[in-house]
Write a protein that holds these residues in place. Structure first.
Motif: not given
Length: 389
Positions: A210, A274, A316, A335, A377
């Motif tokens: 993420r 996502t 996320n 993050y 991804w």
């Protein structure tokens, strides 16, 4: 959480994060006043993101160790001083230093997100994070419009003076509404908290994936918004700052449509949300590339881009906070380091590439970042699913 409290968190986050983005439609005016070349003026955005990254590393983890109420209020007051310094800067060096300080203190946004996520129950966490993040999105996009109007009325310095006044008023509001945050016993030292952040990301594949996605999508996002002012401010368009800022409001349509991503994450659909959003992000660069030919196509691309980026961003944050709620500040801070690196990379690369290859080069750069995110991804989907859904 009471809805009023959630909304206040969202407003506070939006007003705070706007400080980072006021500069983007003002780069040409700053460059002219301080005699900075168009290729180098992107440093204003880059240094702001560098300061933001440092704040994420060294300030946000404090939210797990001390009273978040005191931390938020302290950052708010210091932000007022930094904004005044930018508004009164006499040299390029003072401007760059002030912008770095603005970025450093703007991480109060992430303390607010982590605080809101902690106060929410597990079943409403995605919705709460989505609402607060929506406030952030509105702040990011409306900042460009507000900056454009204020700059056309009173010059770019007026933007930061008004922001300083609003930030001071915001501190007064937060004094009244923020609950106190009791820190559990045995939370450890500040140094231990800093050391734990990379360990958390290296030990949890979901966090690392993420984070990489955040870096790439915000590199794409920053590529577009940093470079947009450059072609629109010169012939054949020669738009004013107000008109350029209006493109930020156009993006609100897409960003607000992304608010449901948090609810989908609560229901276990975060992975596929996502993937779909990343496909839209890549597709958005096709109409964006038509800027010299079609403004309507550009507007359509802006809506798609902001929808995609914010859907991934909300998903996320919902996913990573759900992994370790007790470490929410460190998780959000770690993050957002990826976010800051991506934003700084996109800003620096966009102005440099525009000077060499024009808007086609900018569009190719943004599409490259987007394609890389989609590939990450796809390649990590099975591994992440095996470790943790």
């Amino acid at each position: 959480m009471p809805r009023t409290t959630i909304l206040i968190f969202a407003v506070a986050a939006g007003l705070s994060v706007a400080n980072i983005y006021y500069a983007q439609p003002l780069l040409d005016a700053m460059a002219q006043e301080f005699g900075i070349s168009p290729a180098a003026i992107g440093l204003v955005v880059t240094l702001t993101q560098v300061g933001y990254g440092l704040g994420l590393i060294f300030i946000v983890p404090l939210g797990d160790l001390i009273d978040r109420r005191r931390l938020i209020l302290g950052q708010g007051l210091l932000s007022v001083l930094a904004l005044v310094a930018v508004a009164t800067a006499e040299t390029g060096a003072i401007l760059f230093t002030g912008m770095a300080a603005v970025g450093l203190l703007a991480v109060v946004v992430q303390v607010l997100v982590a605080f809101a996520a902690t106060l929410a129950t597990p079943t409403e966490r995605g919705r709460v994070v989505g609402t607060v993040t929506s406030g952030i999105v509105i702040g990011i996009l409306a900042a460009r419009f507000a900056a454009g109007i204020l700059a056309d009325i009173g010059g770019w310095r007026a933007v930061y003076l008004v922001s300083a006044i609003l930030s001071l008023a915001l501190v007064g509001l937060l004094v009244r509404v923020l609950p106190r945050h009791r820190i559990p016993a045995g939370t450890g030292s500040y140094v231990a908290a800093l050391r734990s952040v990379p360990i958390l990301f290296l030990s949890e594949p979901v966090l690392l994936v993420r984070g990489v996605l955040a870096l790439l999508i915000f590199a794409s996002f920053s590529t577009f918004w940093t470079a947009l002012v450059l072609p629109l401010s010169v012939p054949p368009f020669s738009y004013s700052h107000t008109w350029i800022g209006l493109f930020g409001l156009v993006g609100l349509a897409g960003a607000m449509a992304a608010t449901g991503a948090g609810r989908l994450a609560d229901r276990g659909h975060g992975q596929w949300t996502t993937g779909l959003a990343l496909m839209l992000l890549l597709v958005s660069w096709a109409p964006i590339a038509l800027l010299p030919v079609s403004i309507p196509a550009l507007i359509f691309g802006v809506v798609l881009l902001d929808l995609a980026v914010q859907a991934v961003h909300i998903t996320n944050q919902s996913l990573i906070v759900s992994l370790r709620p007790e470490a929410s500040s460190r998780l959000i801070g770690g993050y957002m380091v990826f976010y800051s690196v991506g934003s700084a990379l996109g800003a620096a690369a966009a102005t440099s590439i525009y000077a060499r290859a024009g808007w086609p080069g900018v569009s190719a750069l943004g599409a490259t970042f987007s394609a890389a995110a989609l590939l990450v991804w796809l390649f990590t989907l099975r591994a992440v699913r095996t470790c943790r859904t």
